[in-house]
Write a protein that holds these residues in place. Structure first.
Motif, PDB file in Angstrom:
ATOM      1  N   ARG A  14       0.859  -1.195   0.000  1.00  0.00           N
ATOM      2  CA  ARG A  14       0.000   0.000   0.000  1.00  0.00           C
ATOM      3  C   ARG A  14       0.893   1.242   0.000  1.00  0.00           C
ATOM      4  O   ARG A  14       1.649   1.469   0.953  1.00  0.00           O
ATOM      5  N   HIS A  44       0.327  -3.134  -7.082  1.00  0.00           N
ATOM      6  CA  HIS A  44       0.262  -2.550  -5.745  1.00  0.00           C
ATOM      7  C   HIS A  44      -0.987  -1.678  -5.595  1.00  0.00           C
ATOM      8  O   HIS A  44      -1.709  -1.439  -6.553  1.00  0.00           O
ATOM      9  N   ILE A  45      -1.199  -1.165  -4.414  1.00  0.00           N
ATOM     10  CA  ILE A  45      -2.383  -0.369  -4.090  1.00  0.00           C
ATOM     11  C   ILE A  45      -1.964   1.076  -3.817  1.00  0.00           C
ATOM     12  O   ILE A  45      -1.043   1.309  -3.022  1.00  0.00           O
ATOM     13  N   ALA A  47      -2.692   3.886  -1.780  1.00  0.00           N
ATOM     14  CA  ALA A  47      -3.422   4.054  -0.524  1.00  0.00           C
ATOM     15  C   ALA A  47      -3.918   5.478  -0.334  1.00  0.00           C
ATOM     16  O   ALA A  47      -4.931   5.707   0.323  1.00  0.00           O
ATOM     17  N   ASP A  71      -2.474   1.652   7.308  1.00  0.00           N
ATOM     18  CA  ASP A  71      -2.887   1.236   5.967  1.00  0.00           C
ATOM     19  C   ASP A  71      -1.940   1.743   4.888  1.00  0.00           C
ATOM     20  O   ASP A  71      -2.243   1.622   3.699  1.00  0.00           O
TER      21      ASP A  71
END
Length: 180
Positions: A14, A44-45, A47, A71
């Protein structure tokens, strides 16, 4: 030297993207958009994403806020790593770091030298760790963001990368803060 072990599962990370600029907004932030696209393409994220002005305190505050967010695993900033009076991103990062990753600057310079020659000396790209979060400060140019992601971060943020990578040591980044 670099290889991906296909026998291992990919672990998405993240990542928050911070653009440091007095003039850019989300609609014309090409470097931030480039990082977002590459982060997502790698699996990937993203965030979070933000833009802050070239103000050391504001940059450090945003970094600290994201470092406190469980997160977010990694923060990548773009912009403010040069030599002018308004370039304070490196100082803001260092205000937050618990440990600096000195070799990140060295490897980034090596990659940059291949692309832009001796002009690479004008960048102060840096990396570090704070509160169990990786932080990387990249130059504001889209080319520099591509180079840093494609040649360094994409590999180091892939758990399958061998012989080692940043992801596999996530659990130990803040071990010094745990009670024994």
């Amino acid at each position: 030297m670099n290889r991906i072990d296909e026998g291992l599962d990919f672990i998405p990370v993240r990542i928050a993207v911070l653009t440091v600029s007095d003039t850019r907004g989300l609609e014309d932030d090409r470097s931030g958009a480039t990082l977002v696209e590459r982060i997502q393409s790698a699996g990937h994220i993203v965030a979070d994403r933000a833009i802050v002005t070239d103000d050391r305190g504001k940059i450090a505050d945003r970094l600290r806020k994201w470092c406190a967010d469980r997160d977010i695993d990694v923060i990548i900033s773009t912009g403010g790593t040069g030599l002018t009076g308004r370039d304070v991103t490196v100082e803001a990062h260092r205000d937050v770091y618990e440990k600096e990753i000195e070799a990140f600057s060295t490897v980034f310079t090596m990659v940059s030298m291949q692309k832009i020659g001796t002009s690479a000396v004008q960048s102060r790209a840096t990396g570090g760790v704070a509160n169990g979060t990786y932080l990387f400060a990249l130059p504001g140019s889209t080319g520099a963001c591509k180079d840093a992601w494609d040649e360094i971060l994409k590999l180091q943020l892939d758990y399958r990368h061998r012989p080692c990578n940043f992801v596999e040591i996530f659990p130990r980044l803040d071990e010094h803060k745990r009670r024994k």
